[in-house]
Scaffold this motif. Structure first.
Motif, PDB file in Angstrom:
ATOM      1  N   PRO A 303      22.801   7.075 -21.875  1.00  0.00           N
ATOM      2  CA  PRO A 303      23.954   7.384 -22.733  1.00  0.00           C
ATOM      3  C   PRO A 303      24.189   6.339 -23.819  1.00  0.00           C
ATOM      4  CG  PRO A 303      24.508   7.738 -20.430  1.00  0.00           C
ATOM      5  CD  PRO A 303      23.183   7.048 -20.446  1.00  0.00           C
ATOM      6  N   LEU A 304      23.973   5.055 -23.492  1.00  0.00           N
ATOM      7  CA  LEU A 304      24.155   4.004 -24.498  1.00  0.00           C
ATOM      8  C   LEU A 304      23.053   4.077 -25.548  1.00  0.00           C
ATOM      9  CD1 LEU A 304      25.665   1.562 -25.563  1.00  0.00           C
ATOM     10  CD2 LEU A 304      24.336   0.120 -24.001  1.00  0.00           C
ATOM     11  N   ALA A 305      21.820   4.323 -25.120  1.00  0.00           N
ATOM     12  CA  ALA A 305      20.711   4.446 -26.077  1.00  0.00           C
ATOM     13  C   ALA A 305      20.969   5.585 -27.051  1.00  0.00           C
ATOM     14  CB  ALA A 305      19.399   4.675 -25.325  1.00  0.00           C
ATOM     15  N   ARG A 306      21.503   6.697 -26.550  1.00  0.00           N
ATOM     16  CA  ARG A 306      21.825   7.837 -27.430  1.00  0.00           C
ATOM     17  C   ARG A 306      22.892   7.459 -28.453  1.00  0.00           C
ATOM     18  NH1 ARG A 306      20.746  11.220 -22.457  1.00  0.00           N
ATOM     19  NH2 ARG A 306      19.081  12.662 -23.109  1.00  0.00           N
ATOM     20  N   VAL A 307      23.924   6.762 -27.992  1.00  0.00           N
ATOM     21  CA  VAL A 307      24.983   6.321 -28.916  1.00  0.00           C
ATOM     22  C   VAL A 307      24.399   5.418 -30.003  1.00  0.00           C
ATOM     23  CG1 VAL A 307      27.049   4.863 -29.109  1.00  0.00           C
ATOM     24  CG2 VAL A 307      26.896   6.578 -27.297  1.00  0.00           C
ATOM     25  N   GLU A 308      23.526   4.499 -29.615  1.00  0.00           N
ATOM     26  CA  GLU A 308      22.934   3.569 -30.586  1.00  0.00           C
ATOM     27  C   GLU A 308      22.050   4.300 -31.581  1.00  0.00           C
ATOM     28  OE1 GLU A 308      22.680  -0.624 -28.154  1.00  0.00           O
ATOM     29  OE2 GLU A 308      21.238   0.927 -27.597  1.00  0.00           O
ATOM     30  N   LEU A 309      21.200   5.193 -31.108  1.00  0.00           N
ATOM     31  CA  LEU A 309      20.305   5.923 -32.000  1.00  0.00           C
ATOM     32  C   LEU A 309      21.086   6.832 -32.947  1.00  0.00           C
ATOM     33  CD1 LEU A 309      17.570   6.764 -29.361  1.00  0.00           C
ATOM     34  CD2 LEU A 309      17.179   5.467 -31.461  1.00  0.00           C
ATOM     35  N   GLN A 310      22.082   7.525 -32.420  1.00  0.00           N
ATOM     36  CA  GLN A 310      22.897   8.399 -33.265  1.00  0.00           C
ATOM     37  C   GLN A 310      23.637   7.597 -34.333  1.00  0.00           C
ATOM     38  OE1 GLN A 310      25.473  10.515 -30.561  1.00  0.00           O
ATOM     39  NE2 GLN A 310      23.753  11.497 -29.498  1.00  0.00           N
ATOM     40  N   SER A 311      24.193   6.455 -33.940  1.00  0.00           N
ATOM     41  CA  SER A 311      24.955   5.629 -34.885  1.00  0.00           C
ATOM     42  C   SER A 311      24.071   5.071 -35.990  1.00  0.00           C
ATOM     43  CB  SER A 311      25.647   4.486 -34.135  1.00  0.00           C
ATOM     44  OG  SER A 311      26.574   4.982 -33.201  1.00  0.00           O
ATOM     45  N   VAL A 312      22.885   4.582 -35.619  1.00  0.00           N
ATOM     46  CA  VAL A 312      21.978   4.017 -36.621  1.00  0.00           C
ATOM     47  C   VAL A 312      21.550   5.073 -37.628  1.00  0.00           C
ATOM     48  CG1 VAL A 312      19.644   3.134 -36.987  1.00  0.00           C
ATOM     49  CG2 VAL A 312      21.107   2.093 -35.275  1.00  0.00           C
ATOM     50  N   ILE A 313      21.121   6.230 -37.135  1.00  0.00           N
ATOM     51  CA  ILE A 313      20.634   7.279 -38.045  1.00  0.00           C
ATOM     52  C   ILE A 313      21.751   7.765 -38.960  1.00  0.00           C
ATOM     53  CG2 ILE A 313      19.781   9.659 -38.104  1.00  0.00           C
ATOM     54  CD1 ILE A 313      18.130   8.916 -35.583  1.00  0.00           C
ATOM     55  N   ALA A 314      22.927   7.992 -38.396  1.00  0.00           N
ATOM     56  CA  ALA A 314      24.049   8.470 -39.222  1.00  0.00           C
ATOM     57  C   ALA A 314      24.453   7.439 -40.266  1.00  0.00           C
ATOM     58  CB  ALA A 314      25.239   8.804 -38.322  1.00  0.00           C
ATOM     59  N   THR A 315      24.576   6.181 -39.853  1.00  0.00           N
ATOM     60  CA  THR A 315      25.077   5.135 -40.750  1.00  0.00           C
ATOM     61  C   THR A 315      24.039   4.710 -41.770  1.00  0.00           C
ATOM     62  OG1 THR A 315      26.423   4.327 -38.902  1.00  0.00           O
ATOM     63  CG2 THR A 315      26.238   2.895 -40.818  1.00  0.00           C
ATOM     64  N   LEU A 316      22.815   4.512 -41.331  1.00  0.00           N
ATOM     65  CA  LEU A 316      21.764   4.000 -42.217  1.00  0.00           C
ATOM     66  C   LEU A 316      21.494   4.950 -43.371  1.00  0.00           C
ATOM     67  CD1 LEU A 316      19.649   1.735 -42.660  1.00  0.00           C
ATOM     68  CD2 LEU A 316      18.063   3.097 -41.288  1.00  0.00           C
ATOM     69  N   PHE A 317      21.312   6.224 -43.081  1.00  0.00           N
ATOM     70  CA  PHE A 317      20.950   7.167 -44.147  1.00  0.00           C
ATOM     71  C   PHE A 317      22.156   7.590 -44.988  1.00  0.00           C
ATOM     72  CE2 PHE A 317      17.300   7.767 -41.240  1.00  0.00           C
ATOM     73  CZ  PHE A 317      16.295   7.435 -42.142  1.00  0.00           C
ATOM     74  N   THR A 318      23.368   7.361 -44.470  1.00  0.00           N
ATOM     75  CA  THR A 318      24.566   7.597 -45.290  1.00  0.00           C
ATOM     76  C   THR A 318      24.774   6.443 -46.263  1.00  0.00           C
ATOM     77  OG1 THR A 318      25.638   8.893 -43.549  1.00  0.00           O
ATOM     78  CG2 THR A 318      27.063   7.941 -45.245  1.00  0.00           C
ATOM     79  N   ARG A 319      24.633   5.225 -45.768  1.00  0.00           N
ATOM     80  CA  ARG A 319      24.884   4.055 -46.608  1.00  0.00           C
ATOM     81  C   ARG A 319      23.732   3.748 -47.569  1.00  0.00           C
ATOM     82  NH1 ARG A 319      27.338  -1.154 -44.105  1.00  0.00           N
ATOM     83  NH2 ARG A 319      27.368  -1.514 -46.356  1.00  0.00           N
ATOM     84  N   ILE A 320      22.502   4.075 -47.155  1.00  0.00           N
ATOM     85  CA  ILE A 320      21.346   3.818 -48.025  1.00  0.00           C
ATOM     86  C   ILE A 320      20.575   5.131 -48.187  1.00  0.00           C
ATOM     87  CG2 ILE A 320      19.432   2.256 -48.515  1.00  0.00           C
ATOM     88  CD1 ILE A 320      20.398   0.393 -46.367  1.00  0.00           C
ATOM     89  N   PRO A 321      21.108   6.068 -48.973  1.00  0.00           N
ATOM     90  CA  PRO A 321      20.456   7.379 -49.100  1.00  0.00           C
ATOM     91  C   PRO A 321      19.077   7.324 -49.751  1.00  0.00           C
ATOM     92  CG  PRO A 321      22.278   7.160 -50.655  1.00  0.00           C
ATOM     93  CD  PRO A 321      22.369   5.990 -49.734  1.00  0.00           C
ATOM     94  N   THR A 322      18.801   6.255 -50.483  1.00  0.00           N
ATOM     95  CA  THR A 322      17.493   6.141 -51.154  1.00  0.00           C
ATOM     96  C   THR A 322      16.488   5.319 -50.348  1.00  0.00           C
ATOM     97  OG1 THR A 322      18.312   4.224 -52.394  1.00  0.00           O
ATOM     98  CG2 THR A 322      18.501   6.394 -53.451  1.00  0.00           C
ATOM     99  N   LEU A 323      16.796   5.068 -49.085  1.00  0.00           N
ATOM    100  CA  LEU A 323      15.913   4.266 -48.236  1.00  0.00           C
ATOM    101  C   LEU A 323      14.503   4.848 -48.228  1.00  0.00           C
ATOM    102  CD1 LEU A 323      16.163   1.827 -46.136  1.00  0.00           C
ATOM    103  CD2 LEU A 323      16.090   3.629 -44.394  1.00  0.00           C
ATOM    104  N   LYS A 324      13.510   3.983 -48.320  1.00  0.00           N
ATOM    105  CA  LYS A 324      12.115   4.434 -48.271  1.00  0.00           C
ATOM    106  C   LYS A 324      11.238   3.308 -47.744  1.00  0.00           C
ATOM    107  CE  LYS A 324      11.409   3.217 -53.156  1.00  0.00           C
ATOM    108  NZ  LYS A 324      11.061   3.735 -54.492  1.00  0.00           N
ATOM    109  N   VAL A 325      10.074   3.681 -47.232  1.00  0.00           N
ATOM    110  CA  VAL A 325       9.110   2.698 -46.739  1.00  0.00           C
ATOM    111  C   VAL A 325       8.515   1.973 -47.940  1.00  0.00           C
ATOM    112  CG1 VAL A 325       7.036   2.330 -45.364  1.00  0.00           C
ATOM    113  CG2 VAL A 325       8.613   4.161 -44.761  1.00  0.00           C
ATOM    114  N   ALA A 326       8.432   0.644 -47.842  1.00  0.00           N
ATOM    115  CA  ALA A 326       8.039  -0.175 -48.992  1.00  0.00           C
ATOM    116  C   ALA A 326       6.535  -0.380 -49.120  1.00  0.00           C
ATOM    117  CB  ALA A 326       8.743  -1.529 -48.924  1.00  0.00           C
ATOM    118  N   VAL A 327       5.766   0.047 -48.124  1.00  0.00           N
ATOM    119  CA  VAL A 327       4.311  -0.135 -48.150  1.00  0.00           C
ATOM    120  C   VAL A 327       3.640   1.186 -47.794  1.00  0.00           C
ATOM    121  CG1 VAL A 327       4.466  -2.584 -47.533  1.00  0.00           C
ATOM    122  CG2 VAL A 327       4.216  -0.863 -45.732  1.00  0.00           C
ATOM    123  N   PRO A 328       2.363   1.351 -48.143  1.00  0.00           N
ATOM    124  CA  PRO A 328       1.642   2.565 -47.732  1.00  0.00           C
ATOM    125  C   PRO A 328       1.616   2.693 -46.214  1.00  0.00           C
ATOM    126  CG  PRO A 328       0.404   1.348 -49.405  1.00  0.00           C
ATOM    127  CD  PRO A 328       1.534   0.463 -48.985  1.00  0.00           C
TER     128      PRO A 328
END
Length: 350
Positions: A303-328
């Motif tokens: 249950p804690l792992a789910r909370v952490e994964l959900q929070s990271v995905i929701a927050t990261l892609f909301t706050r940094i919508p242009t996030l991208k991998v910097a290398v091939p």
């Protein structure tokens, strides 16, 4: 080795499948006597007693109550990421520190210790770590947590260690067992979730169609997390020692054999999951995965792992919508020297 989804679940649920007699120092023992509190290396009734004590405090409801703290820590780490011009290594900047800081908060461990715990966990889980080095690492961590546990006897807080001390006062647990359980939670819940965070973010960035679905409909995030847990694998194979003969798929496996259950193969069994090698966050059956195991040893921290994964995905892609991998993608390196699969680094920019 057992690869079929139904057979994997059958082995994990069968009481003839023991976690004893498996020499592996990362489980808290070398096949002999398990360390105090390391119930992952115990069979019933010892496993039942310790897990029952912990599960009373480690409830899904309590883990859900951690969500504001998880989101606060996530935002702080993202703030620190954004203070750089980039690229930033997501593994070191967010994926590994987040679960380390969260588990420290849950257990009531001072934040300034999380770097040390992170280093000790990495050392503990390296494939080339000798049993002696693993024992030394565990002894160091348990020594510190034992001292911390004793100090909380007179000055308890609202943390998990303090709550477990109620069972010490009643005579149901010992101080070494509490310290051992805390050490196990710290080490088991840190590297696993950290690797899933970086792998999950990378998988979404590599599947822009799936990421776009999330952006259009954030309510898909819980389902996306379940699909990522099914699609990705950090554990590989789990060992079980047979105490009696067992028949599987028409074959008799004799007592005394070690059975390896292939978690990754089970989660991609086409008899269980349609088109299993495709990442599909709209999949309706993803929650049937065995990423957290099955049976009496199913992951208590799920249950804690789910909370952490959900929070990271929701927050990261909301706050940094242009996030991208910097290398091939061919430059992304995976860990080959650790027992838990993951990425060595994930350079990102925006």
């Amino acid at each position: 080795m057992v690869t079929d989804y139904s057979d994997v679940k059958a082995v994990l649920a069968d009481r003839r499948s023991s976690v004893r007699n498996i020499p592996d120092p990362s489980r808290g023992d070398e096949g002999g006597e398990p360390l105090p509190g390391f119930f992952i290396a115990m069979d019933p009734p010892d496993q039942t007693r310790l897990r029952k004590m912990l599960s009373r405090e480690f409830t899904p409801r309590r883990m859900e109550a951690m969500r504001p703290a998880v989101e606060r820590i996530t935002n702080k780490l993202i703030d620190e990421m954004l203070a750089h011009d980039g690229p930033v290594d997501l593994v070191q900047a967010l994926a590994l520190p987040l679960p380390s800081l969260v588990i420290c908060e849950l257990l009531g461990i001072p934040y300034e210790r999380h770097d040390w715990f992170q280093e000790e966990t990495v050392k503990f889980l390296r494939l080339d770590t000798t049993p002696e080095e693993a024992a030394e690492t565990v002894a160091s961590v348990m020594g510190y947590l034992g001292e911390l546990t004793v100090s909380k006897m007179d000055d308890p807080g609202d943390d998990l260690i303090s709550l477990l001390l109620n069972h010490v006062r009643s005579g149901d647990l010992t101080i070494p067992e509490v310290a051992g359980m805390a050490a196990f939670l710290l080490m088991a819940g840190h590297e696993t979730t950290g690797n899933m965070i970086s792998l999950g973010v990378y998988a979404l960035l590599e599947h822009p169609d799936q990421l776009e679905l999330l952006r259009q409909d954030p309510s898909l995030i819980p389902a996306a997390v379940e699909e990522l847990l099914r699609f990705l694998d950090i554990i590989g194979n789990l060992p079980r020692y047979l105490t009696e003969d067992m028949e599987l798929a028409g074959q008799t496996i004799p007592a005394g054999e070690i059975v390896m259950v292939a978690m990754d193969a089970a989660n991609r069994d086409p008899k269980q999951f349609e088109d299993p090698n495709t990442l599909n966050i709209q999949r309706t059956d993803a929650k049937g995965h065995v990423a957290f195991g099955h049976g009496i040893h199913v992951c208590l921290g799920a249950p804690l792992a789910r909370v952490e994964l959900q929070s990271v995905i929701a927050t990261l892609f909301t706050r940094i919508p242009t996030l991208k991998v910097a290398v091939p993608s061919e430059e992304i390196q995976v860990k080959t020297e650790a027992k838990i699969f993951g990425l060595k680094s994930l350079p990102v920019t925006w």
